[in-house]
Design a protein around this motif. Structure first.
Motif: not given
Length: 281
Positions: A39, A42, A49, A131, A134
């Protein structure tokens, strides 16, 4: 059994790795640590992203206003197209996970993780958890844009949650296939070639058009596509038009939307875990 004493590093002191409760605690703690690592990427790569979230949105808008997806079905074509695009979104962005795995392999990061006093599977769990988070964000964005262009669901919250569950199940299955293929590929440049395979699977489906509008043999292939099963199932659960042809695959789409991902997981999960276990041997 070989036991290892874990030294104090913020999660506990002097606990033996072989005991049940402590091993579970370590597995959860290490998996969350690996998830937070993913994370954190990101925050360091916000452009990637945003692009990952925006790409399926652009496809949805293009097929809604320019190409004309879902025009051959009874009912609102937007309500046919959006659930299909939600299913297709579960195939997008997989290359980022595959690239992350190959990059960690190439830089020796995974080897360093394996040398630490941590549960080995935490690396894969952390990658898959990030994943899936996301994917939830991607579904939320797509659903919001779909609502803005006129899509609605009609069967209540429980059915809508069931549809989301089927979508995430498909993503989870594709994720483990991607992780295994990434470890087999080994290099980022080969991941691009593997990722190309997503496009035939995605477009050889009923995401954009009903199989009834296709030649007989092609329609049959499309109906048995795992992505078609999920797309048809979520249309049913959302109460959207499905372009049904009366075939067995269409009539039992919700069953196939479970069986296909479970079969993919049954094949690729043990392959991925076994491949990861052999990396340093």
């Amino acid at each position: 059994m070989t036991t290892t004493t874990r030294t104090e590093h913020g999660t506990g002191t002097g606990t033996e790795h072989g005991t049940g409760p402590s091993r579970l605690t370590w597995a959860l703690t290490d998996s969350w640590t690996m998830t937070r690592r993913e994370l954190a990427h990101w925050a360091r790569q916000p452009v990637a992203v945003v692009v990952g979230l925006a790409f399926p949105v652009m496809l949805l808008l293009m097929f809604t206003y320019l190409v004309g997806g879902g025009r051959d079905v009874a009912g609102d074509p937007t309500e046919y197209l959006v659930p299909g695009m939600l299913a297709l979104t579960m195939a997008f962005g997989l290359e980022s996970t595959m690239l992350a795995v190959t990059q960690d392999l190439g830089k020796g990061v995974i080897d360093r993780f394996r040398s630490l006093p941590m549960v080995p599977g935490a690396v894969l769990v952390g990658r898959s958890a990030a994943d899936m988070l996301q994917s939830v964000a991607a579904l939320a964005v797509m659903a919001g844009v779909g609502y803005a262009v006129g899509w609605r669901w009609h069967n209540g919250a429980a059915a809508a949650l069931g549809a989301v569950g089927l979508l995430l199940l498909l993503r989870f299955a594709m994720l483990w296939a991607g992780i295994h293929l990434a470890m087999v590929a080994g290099r980022p440049e080969l991941v691009q070639a593997v990722q190309i395979l997503v496009w035939p699977v995605g477009f050889l489906s009923n995401v954009f058009a009903s199989p009834a509008s296709m030649p007989g043999w092609l329609g049959t292939v499309v109906e048995w596509n795992p992505m078609s099963a999920t797309a048809t199932a979520v249309r049913e659960l959302f109460g959207n038009p499905g372009g049904a042809t009366g075939s067995w695959a269409v009539e039992h789409a919700q069953l196939l939307a479970v069986l296909w991902p479970v079969a993919i997981i049954a094949v690729f999960f043990p392959l991925a875990v076994g491949k990861f276990a052999r990396l340093s041997r």
